[in-house]
Motif scaffolding. Structure first.
Motif, mmCIF file in Angstrom:
data_model
loop_
_atom_site.group_PDB
_atom_site.id
_atom_site.type_symbol
_atom_site.label_atom_id
_atom_site.label_comp_id
_atom_site.label_asym_id
_atom_site.label_seq_id
_atom_site.Cartn_x
_atom_site.Cartn_y
_atom_site.Cartn_z
ATOM 1 N N ALA A 1 -5.678 15.164 5.066
ATOM 2 C CA ALA A 1 -5.997 13.808 5.501
ATOM 3 C C ALA A 1 -4.851 12.866 5.160
ATOM 4 O O ALA A 1 -4.005 13.166 4.313
ATOM 5 C CB ALA A 1 -7.273 13.327 4.817
ATOM 6 N N VAL A 2 -4.833 11.735 5.832
ATOM 7 C CA VAL A 2 -3.923 10.638 5.501
ATOM 8 C C VAL A 2 -4.659 9.737 4.520
ATOM 9 O O VAL A 2 -5.720 9.200 4.838
ATOM 10 C CB VAL A 2 -3.527 9.852 6.758
ATOM 11 N N VAL A 3 -4.116 9.576 3.313
ATOM 12 C CA VAL A 3 -4.759 8.763 2.281
ATOM 13 C C VAL A 3 -3.939 7.495 2.070
ATOM 14 O O VAL A 3 -2.734 7.560 1.818
ATOM 15 C CB VAL A 3 -4.896 9.533 0.953
ATOM 16 N N VAL A 4 -4.588 6.349 2.178
ATOM 17 C CA VAL A 4 -3.945 5.043 2.004
ATOM 18 C C VAL A 4 -4.538 4.394 0.764
ATOM 19 O O VAL A 4 -5.753 4.162 0.698
ATOM 20 C CB VAL A 4 -4.167 4.146 3.244
ATOM 21 N N THR A 5 -3.710 4.115 -0.237
ATOM 22 C CA THR A 5 -4.168 3.453 -1.463
ATOM 23 C C THR A 5 -3.612 2.037 -1.482
ATOM 24 O O THR A 5 -2.444 1.819 -1.143
ATOM 25 C CB THR A 5 -3.728 4.245 -2.700
ATOM 26 N N VAL A 6 -4.430 1.078 -1.905
ATOM 27 C CA VAL A 6 -4.185 -0.328 -1.610
ATOM 28 C C VAL A 6 -4.177 -1.191 -2.873
ATOM 29 O O VAL A 6 -5.033 -1.043 -3.741
ATOM 30 C CB VAL A 6 -5.272 -0.859 -0.645
ATOM 31 N N ASN A 7 -3.211 -2.105 -2.958
ATOM 32 C CA ASN A 7 -3.271 -3.229 -3.907
ATOM 33 C C ASN A 7 -3.979 -4.403 -3.243
ATOM 34 O O ASN A 7 -3.802 -4.639 -2.034
ATOM 35 C CB ASN A 7 -1.870 -3.691 -4.298
ATOM 36 N N LEU B 1 0.840 -1.189 0.000
ATOM 37 C CA LEU B 1 0.000 0.000 0.000
ATOM 38 C C LEU B 1 0.878 1.242 0.000
ATOM 39 O O LEU B 1 2.073 1.189 0.308
ATOM 40 C CB LEU B 1 -0.958 -0.005 1.193
ATOM 41 N N ASP B 2 0.290 2.356 -0.382
ATOM 42 C CA ASP B 2 0.947 3.658 -0.348
ATOM 43 C C ASP B 2 0.241 4.537 0.676
ATOM 44 O O ASP B 2 -0.989 4.467 0.827
ATOM 45 C CB ASP B 2 0.902 4.349 -1.708
#
Length: 543
Positions: free
Chosen positions: A162-168, A118-119
């Motif tokens: 905000a803290v944004v979490v992008t996911v595989n 994740l990023d």
């Protein structure tokens, strides 16, 4: 439409001295001193499995390719995600990694099975001990393609504060395969998404986030997964809000809706059906009865990729993670009572119809239109044709795409929103920019894309790191949409101040007295009668 006021609110939360600055500017006597500038957030942080070193840009701080589960390879192929082994030292998190194994239509095989990463993207400047909302993004792609890599969240994290979490997550045959007796059947990709959400909850504070203020948001398959999560026993305590874009729990496509001749189906299926399908695929790939699992685990990624599409729209229910069909769970009110923002694009099906016409130019014509209606709606075809006569449209492609948009996307999304609103707060919307970027790169004169499926994405993310909003009206809409999503992530309400209409049009919640949805369009952001626009009263009489 004044926007700066809303954005200042979120920056003020990060420590900017807005009030002190106003006091000095107006010449107030004995004005308070201006607070020191908010410092840059640290580029080295410690998570529960080890330290990370990230990077910064002019507006954001990023940590890329952070592992949230062990690589699902070898004996871990088709097992639930396993915890990451802690590492020593500081892990470099400045470079992008692989997407999950996939093959885009007409494209080359891409990615790797080693993809559970994740990023994390945050504002570059951040007050010490900040408690920012956490927004966890699950991408779309029909459960078979796309990646976190495609969604640059710097603009979103910066403007939303905000803290944004992008996911595989595992896709296709790797994420939704099943066999009789195989634990986790049909849920491996869903389990990955949940594991990433659990990671975000555990590690939010390391990035300045608030683990008690987590929003899951997604588009298309990601939204279908996020809606399903609300009906999962895993949801309580894990998610505080959900934003659903083009992916309701109620979606159920009739024959030919996604591609002419394609079977009628929903994005969810009984686990037994998925297990039977997995067994059949294994046998077709030469695996002997009783040895399907070991045989399939021995096959290379390349041998399995051609069967990816067999497991599109195959998220299984009747499992420990998803006991009920999510559609049924909405009907009986068995879902997490969290605020929901939910909507669709005005012209959803135009992308699917245009894509079909590129592959099969004779698939949607004035001659085939009656047949498409018969295959989709059976005895109701004549009524549908009377409601949507070819003579009302410039082309058969536009007629058919309007039918599918209204029946399969708009009205089913509206139905899902009504069911949700019986128990929780819901903010419905319709994205309706007629000049939205053609993100699907579909150029079929008979079916102009306008606000087709996926065209809303550039308003929240810079796709592939590129800002696709070239005209000021679109950029203004992008700022408006990010502000709405940010307000929702911060407070559970897309309105900055429910009693203040000066900054942006007030977005009312859905209820019996107010059945409208918020139209999001340049210069025309306002509540509309969504059901009337899409003939939902008519569609309730069909089938």
């Amino acid at each position: 439409m004044a926007r700066n006021g809303k954005r200042q609110r979120w920056y003020a939360a990060a420590g900017t001295a807005v009030l002190a600055g106003l006091s000095i500017a107006t010449g107030t006597a004995n004005a308070a001193p201006v607070a020191p500038e908010t410092p840059d957030a640290p580029l080295t942080v410690r998570t529960d499995t080890g330290a990370l070193r990230g990077a910064s840009t002019d507006k954001a701080r990023t940590f890329q390719n952070v592992p949230y589960a062990q690589p699902p390879v070898g004996e871990l192929r088709w097992k639930p995600p396993q915890p990451v082994n802690p590492w020593q030292g500081v892990r470099d998190a400045t470079k992008q990694g692989e997407r999950c194994a996939q093959q885009p239509p007409g494209g080359e095989v891409a990615g790797s099975e080693d993809c559970l990463y994740l990023d994390v993207t945050t504002p570059r400047k951040q007050a010490p001990n900040a408690k920012l909302p956490v927004m966890v993004w699950w991408h779309g792609g029909g459960f078979t393609r796309d990646s976190k890599n495609d969604y640059n969240a710097e603009r979103l994290a910066d403007q939303a504060n905000a803290v944004v979490v992008t996911v595989n997550y595992r896709l296709g045959i790797f994420g939704y395969f099943g066999l009789p007796g195989l634990a986790g059947s049909g849920n491996f990709g869903f389990a990955d998404q949940i594991a990433a959400l659990e990671w975000a909850n555990r590690n939010a504070e390391s990035f300045g986030g608030d683990s008690n203020n987590v929003t899951v948001f997604g588009q298309s398959a990601g939204s279908m997964s996020a809606c399903a999560l609300l009906t999962s026993p895993k949801a309580p305590g894990l998610v505080d809000k959900a934003a659903l874009s083009s992916g309701s729990c109620k979606l159920d496509w009739p024959t030919g809706a996604l591609f002419p001749g394609d079977r009628a189906h929903a994005p969810y299926l009984p686990v037994q059906e998925g297990q039977a399908k997995g067994r059949d695929v294994a046998r077709e790939l030469g695996c002997a009865p009783g040895k399907e699992l070991s045989c399939m685990r021995e096959k290379s990624t390349g041998e399995l990729i051609p069967r990816m599409q067999d497991f599109a729209d195959s998220l299984a229910y009747g499992t420990s993670l998803l006991p009920l069909n999510p559609s049924t769970a909405l009907d009986i009110g068995k879902f997490a009572r969290v605020p929901v923002l939910s909507g669709s694009t005005r012209d959803e099906a135009r992308s699917f119809v245009a894509g079909a016409m590129l592959v099969k130019p004779d698939a949607v014509t004035s001659e085939t239109y009656p047949k498409l209606l018969r295959e989709a709606f059976g005895a109701d075809a004549a009524a549908v044709e009377a409601r949507y006569p070819l003579s009302d449209y410039p082309s058969a492609g536009l007629a058919w795409s309007t039918v599918v948009t209204d029946q399969s996307w708009a009205c089913q999304t509206a139905e899902g929103n009504r069911e949700l609103a019986k128990y929780t707060t819901v903010y419905p919307y319709q994205f309706a920019d007629p000049n939205a970027p053609n993100v699907n790169q579909l150029f079929v004169p008979e079916v102009p894309q306008e606000a087709a499926h996926g065209t809303d994405l550039p308003y929240l993310f810079d796709l592939g790191g590129v800002d696709l909003l070239k005209e000021e009206p679109q950029r203004e809409l992008g700022r408006t949409m990010v502000d709405y999503w940010a307000s929702f992530a911060h407070t559970g309400n897309p309105n900055n101040d429910p009693n203040n209409n000066d900054e942006a049009p007030y977005w009312p919640e859905l209820n019996e007295a107010n059945p409208t949805a918020m139209r999001l369009a340049p210069g025309a952001t306002e509540p509309i009668d969504f059901a009337a626009e899409h003939n939902c009263g008519f569609w309730r009489t069909i089938g």
